[in-house]
Design a protein around this motif. Structure first.
Motif, PDB file in Angstrom:
ATOM      1  N   GLY A 170       0.819  -1.211   0.000  1.00  0.00           N
ATOM      2  CA  GLY A 170       0.000   0.000   0.000  1.00  0.00           C
ATOM      3  C   GLY A 170       0.849   1.256   0.000  1.00  0.00           C
ATOM      4  N   ARG A 195      -0.741   3.152   3.293  1.00  0.00           N
ATOM      5  CA  ARG A 195      -0.671   4.464   2.624  1.00  0.00           C
ATOM      6  C   ARG A 195      -0.816   5.598   3.630  1.00  0.00           C
ATOM      7  N   ASP A 196      -1.769   5.445   4.567  1.00  0.00           N
ATOM      8  CA  ASP A 196      -2.000   6.491   5.561  1.00  0.00           C
ATOM      9  C   ASP A 196      -0.801   6.689   6.472  1.00  0.00           C
ATOM     10  N   GLN A 244      -4.695   0.565   2.649  1.00  0.00           N
ATOM     11  CA  GLN A 244      -4.961   1.963   3.004  1.00  0.00           C
ATOM     12  C   GLN A 244      -4.242   2.337   4.294  1.00  0.00           C
TER      13      GLN A 244
END
Length: 149
Positions: free
Chosen positions: A74, A109-110, A106
């Protein structure tokens, strides 16, 4: 077709209709031959279960190593298809659900780039400061003749 000839794909079944006094009629298999090259397969329930893909719907079903792998994919903004194929190949048919795949990727990514614009800008600024400190020996000055480094 004669009784002694195998069927079109090599299957041979000989049976006898039994109708004994006082019993309900039934078929008794006398001979059953299924060659390895036959198109008809005998698959046990256990083999069928082992061959089915293992769809995972909850993050609790994933080991920490698998979660880290998905989060790293991610972070690098890899496609969901690539992540699904990697898990399938590396972990014997493991297939995460689409929702689980999105959620875990996600998270990666966050954590790397921020969950919103404000957090993303803060991370970008702090990473820039770290790079500036690491490259403190590189000093550029601007003058009318151009920049000198």
């Amino acid at each position: 077709m004669e009784d002694s000839e195998p069927g079109c794909c090599g299957v041979k079944i000989r049976f006898l209709l039994q109708d004994k006094n006082g019993q309900q009629p039934y078929l008794e298999v006398m001979e059953f031959k299924l060659p390895l090259t036959s198109n008809h397969l005998l698959v046990t329930q256990e083999a069928r279960q082992l061959s089915e893909s293992k769809v995972v719907k909850s993050q609790k079903e994933l080991t920490p190593r698998k979660v880290r792998l998905l989060q790293n994919l991610g972070k690098s903004r890899s496609s969901a298809e690539l992540a699904r194929n990697v898990l399938f190949d590396q972990y014997g048919g493991l297939t995460p659900s689409k929702n689980l795949l999105f959620r875990v990727m996600q998270q990666g990514r966050d954590s790397a780039w921020g969950a919103n614009e404000t957090e993303s800008l803060t991370i970008f600024y702090s990473e820039g400061l770290k790079l500036r400190e690491q490259a403190s020996w590189l000093v550029c000055t601007a003058s009318s003749g151009g920049a000198e480094c």
